[in-house]
Design a protein around this motif. Structure first.
Motif, mmCIF file in Angstrom:
data_model
loop_
_atom_site.group_PDB
_atom_site.id
_atom_site.type_symbol
_atom_site.label_atom_id
_atom_site.label_comp_id
_atom_site.label_asym_id
_atom_site.label_seq_id
_atom_site.Cartn_x
_atom_site.Cartn_y
_atom_site.Cartn_z
ATOM 1 N N GLN A 18 0.777 -1.090 -0.035
ATOM 2 C CA GLN A 18 -0.052 -0.205 0.018
ATOM 3 C C GLN A 18 0.885 1.268 0.023
ATOM 4 O O GLN A 18 1.592 1.484 0.841
ATOM 5 C CB GLN A 18 -0.827 -0.024 1.189
ATOM 6 N N ASP A 21 -2.601 5.686 1.909
ATOM 7 C CA ASP A 21 -3.568 5.456 2.873
ATOM 8 C C ASP A 21 -4.409 6.726 3.153
ATOM 9 O O ASP A 21 -3.960 7.499 4.135
ATOM 10 C CB ASP A 21 -3.241 4.921 4.142
ATOM 11 N N LYS A 26 -7.525 4.276 -0.875
ATOM 12 C CA LYS A 26 -6.174 3.538 -0.639
ATOM 13 C C LYS A 26 -5.380 3.115 -1.820
ATOM 14 O O LYS A 26 -6.159 2.603 -2.799
ATOM 15 C CB LYS A 26 -6.526 2.525 0.257
ATOM 16 N N HIS A 28 -2.682 1.209 -3.987
ATOM 17 C CA HIS A 28 -1.827 -0.185 -4.006
ATOM 18 C C HIS A 28 -0.731 -0.250 -5.248
ATOM 19 O O HIS A 28 -1.205 0.413 -6.438
ATOM 20 C CB HIS A 28 -2.566 -1.353 -3.722
ATOM 21 N N ILE A 45 -6.577 1.813 -6.734
ATOM 22 C CA ILE A 45 -6.973 2.272 -5.886
ATOM 23 C C ILE A 45 -8.353 1.380 -5.381
ATOM 24 O O ILE A 45 -8.861 0.945 -6.223
ATOM 25 C CB ILE A 45 -7.675 3.791 -6.345
ATOM 26 N N THR A 46 -8.195 1.152 -3.809
ATOM 27 C CA THR A 46 -9.406 0.682 -3.352
ATOM 28 C C THR A 46 -10.287 1.578 -2.909
ATOM 29 O O THR A 46 -9.866 2.643 -2.411
ATOM 30 C CB THR A 46 -8.647 -0.536 -2.222
ATOM 31 N N HIS A 47 -11.527 1.092 -2.918
ATOM 32 C CA HIS A 47 -12.657 2.114 -2.609
ATOM 33 C C HIS A 47 -13.572 1.360 -1.875
ATOM 34 O O HIS A 47 -13.808 0.079 -2.319
ATOM 35 C CB HIS A 47 -13.226 2.767 -3.926
#
Length: 187
Positions: A18, A21, A26, A28, A45-47
């Motif tokens: 990652q 943050d 986030k 990665h 990107i995590t959502h």
């Protein structure tokens, strides 16, 4: 069906980290094995996911919002939408967001599909709903949230889309997903 059980195009994660943050997003960076055995880097990107609501007033008009979107430095007309909280059911989120942003509650809800707006760089999913039998109860905007609420007939909305006045991808995709329901043809 266009998707096979075993995907010959699948990329396998070898390792990753990652690299950012944030409050919402986030970022990665992973190293992956490609289908041909070579390796590559994938940044994404995590959502947490979101909902979008096509809320239809008793007179048939659709509720929309106009709000400033900082990344593009301008205001946009879009359907009500919002982020799913951790552990929150998607319909619960849709009900909450409609109430908070527009001041309406709906007696009838129908899930019309899932969209993935940014498949090249994010895992975000948006669950689309149609809401009917609306009652105005008063909005509850979040701190720092500024919106103008408007309503358009479907003809006015079509004209706004054609004129380039509505360009928000989630709104356009949700309207497409709901086309049969909106035309009275069921899900």
């Amino acid at each position: 069906m266009l998707i096979q059980n075993e995907d010959s195009l699948e990329e396998t994660r070898l390792n990753g980290e990652q690299v950012f943050d944030g409050v919402l997003l986030k970022v990665h960076r992973d190293q992956v094995r490609l289908p041909d055995g070579k390796t590559a880097v994938r940044e994404y990107i995590t959502h947490p996911g979101a909902v979008v609501i096509i809320a239809i007033l008793p007179d048939g008009r659709v509720i929309l919002e106009r709000q400033f979107r900082y990344p593009l430095r301008r205001s946009f007309i879009e359907l009500p939408a919002g982020k799913i909280d951790p552990g929150e059911a998607i319909e619960t989120c849709a009900r909450r967001e409609l109430r908070e942003e527009t001041g309406y509650e709906a007696a009838h809800w129908q899930h019309v599909g899932t969209l993935h707006p940014c498949i090249g760089y994010s895992n975000e999913r948006i669950e689309a709903f149609v809401a009917r039998e609306l009652t105005y109860v008063g909005h509850q905007w979040d701190e720092g949230e500024f919106l103008e609420i408007l309503s358009l007939s479907f003809d006015e909305l079509d004209a706004a889309v054609s004129a380039g006045e509505v360009t928000d991808g989630k709104s356009l995709a949700a309207l497409y997903l709901a086309r049969k329901v909106l035309a009275g043809g069921g899900a």
